[in-house]
Design an enzyme around this catalytic site. Structure first.
Site, PDB file in Angstrom:
ATOM      1  CE1 TYR A 183      -3.685  -2.371  -0.219  1.00 22.20           C
ATOM      2  CE2 TYR A 183      -2.879  -3.312   1.822  1.00 22.20           C
ATOM      3  CZ  TYR A 183      -3.711  -3.374   0.725  1.00 22.20           C
ATOM      4  OH  TYR A 183      -4.564  -4.435   0.561  1.00 22.20           O
ATOM      5  NE  ARG A 230       0.290  -6.393   9.746  1.00 19.33           N
ATOM      6  CZ  ARG A 230      -0.548  -7.275   9.207  1.00 19.33           C
ATOM      7  NH1 ARG A 230      -1.400  -6.906   8.267  1.00 19.33           N
ATOM      8  NH2 ARG A 230      -0.558  -8.528   9.601  1.00 19.33           N
ATOM      9  N   GLY A 320      -4.704 -14.026  12.480  1.00 22.53           N
ATOM     10  CA  GLY A 320      -5.830 -13.509  11.724  1.00 22.53           C
ATOM     11  C   GLY A 320      -6.939 -14.528  11.579  1.00 22.53           C
ATOM     12  NE  ARG A 321      -6.288 -16.654   5.547  1.00 23.00           N
ATOM     13  CZ  ARG A 321      -5.784 -17.177   4.451  1.00 23.00           C
ATOM     14  NH1 ARG A 321      -5.589 -18.486   4.364  1.00 23.00           N
ATOM     15  NH2 ARG A 321      -5.480 -16.407   3.414  1.00 23.00           N
TER      16      ARG A 321
END
Length: 368
Positions: A183, A230, A320-321
């Protein structure tokens, strides 16, 4: 186990060392956090720390439909309900502040303008989540960006500062600046993509300037002990490419973070999101220069998380997941209980409770 011990995060007391990693779920139809958003995070408040999904700091920063932002008062009000619920359950929560840069589409931009980035080069084989030609939500190729003018970059820094202030006012315990995963900030950092000739391009120091200036400005506004960052060292997601000074770049950024005494650094290992794995010894090498709190995400289970903590490579483990289908993940790990497998079809962009807030805890499963 060390995983379940309390941790002092720059004066913020965490109940354990398990962090809920930021995960884009694209569930907010109006891009304002709603009751489902508040319930989702409240259900997972037993994590030592929650880091929210990426919250765009401006309309320009958007790259995905249905993602709740943090750039207007309605969004701030919505997030205040989220933080209140997490705190009522004894949890801690940071807002991840996000600008996607060139990973966007004109349909998502103000007045359908081109997305912005360090360069006018479009990301190859990359999609945004927008309206397709048929008018349905789905992946669309990203649009060709417009290179930001030198004088514009401070405007984006100001957007991050305003978003950080709004987040603290909404009750967040701190913010995480998203400098990872291809990003905007990583687009500037990447020496293969950044072809600028101004003070934001060329040398390692110049390519880091945008991120570090923004970090300084946000730290001045809300206190550096409330700011994490991050990064994704050696990341290849979204057309990030290798470059000659890559190793030097990450050594220099480690020194910059150490000097600023940030709340934490969060390493994103991209193996679980479809890119190359971060070098295995990177966290240990990063520690040679950066001595503060270090978090990493990248497919940890209970045993590998505990091993990383015991080696001293990391202080906190982001998952996360595992949290998607197991809102009580910490308790399941603590008591060696089976984990529910999440429905991948509902990971992203499906509005409503299904696959979002309808996963039961272990105790609820037993009752059923």
């Amino acid at each position: 186990m060390k995983l379940f011990e309390p941790y002092d995060l720059a004066g913020l007391q965490l109940a354990n060392r398990v962090v809920m990693a930021p995960m884009t779920r694209a569930r907010a139809a109006t891009e304002v956090p709603d009751e489902q958003t508040a319930l989702y995070y409240r259900q997972r408040a037993s994590a030592g720390l929650i880091i929210t999904e990426g919250l765009p700091v401006s309309e320009e920063g958007r790259g995905y439909l249905y993602v709740p932002g943090i750039y207007n008062d309605s969004q701030g009000d919505g997030w205040s309900h989220v933080t209140r619920g997490v705190h009522e359950e004894g949890g801690r929560i940071f807002a991840q502040l996000w600008h996607v840069g060139r990973v966007s589409h004109t349909s998502l931009q103000p007045n359908q303008r081109a997305p912005v980035g360090p360069t006018g080069e479009a990301a190859s084989n990359v999609t945004a989540f927008a309206l397709t030609a048929a008018g349905q939500p789905g992946p669309v190729p990203v649009s060709t960006p417009r290179a930001l003018g030198t004088e514009e970059i401070t405007r984006i820094t100001s957007d991050f500062v305003a978003a950080a202030r709004r987040a603290i006012d909404a009750g967040f315990d701190g913010v995480e600046i998203h400098g990872a995963n291809g990003y905007l900030f990583e687009q500037f950092i990447n020496g293969a993509l950044n072809d600028r000739t101004d003070r934001y391009g060329g040398s390692v120091a110049n390519r880091l300037r945008f991120l570090l200036d923004t970090l300084d400005a946000v730290g001045t506004e809300i206190g550096m002990s409330r700011v994490g960052v991050r990064i994704s060292p050696f990341g290849r997601l979204y057309d990030m490419r290798p470059y000659p000074s890559e190793a030097e770049t990450w050594v220099e950024i480690a020194a910059a973070f150490q000097a600023r005494k940030v709340a934490y650094i969060h390493l994103s290992d991209q193996l679980t999101i479809g890119a190359e794995k971060m070098p295995q010894d990177f966290p240990r090498n990063f520690r040679h220069t950066y001595h503060g709190t270090l978090i990493a995400a990248g497919g940890f289970n209970r045993d590998t998380a505990e091993e990383a903590l015991n080696r001293g490579d990391l202080d906190l483990i982001a998952v996360g997941r595992g949290f998607i289908a197991n809102p009580d993940l910490v308790d399941r790990w603590r008591h060696s209980l089976p984990l529910t497998v999440a429905d991948r079809a509902t990971f992203y962009g499906t509005l409503g409770a299904k696959g979002y807030t309808d996963y039961p805890t272990w105790a609820e499963q037993e009752k059923q």
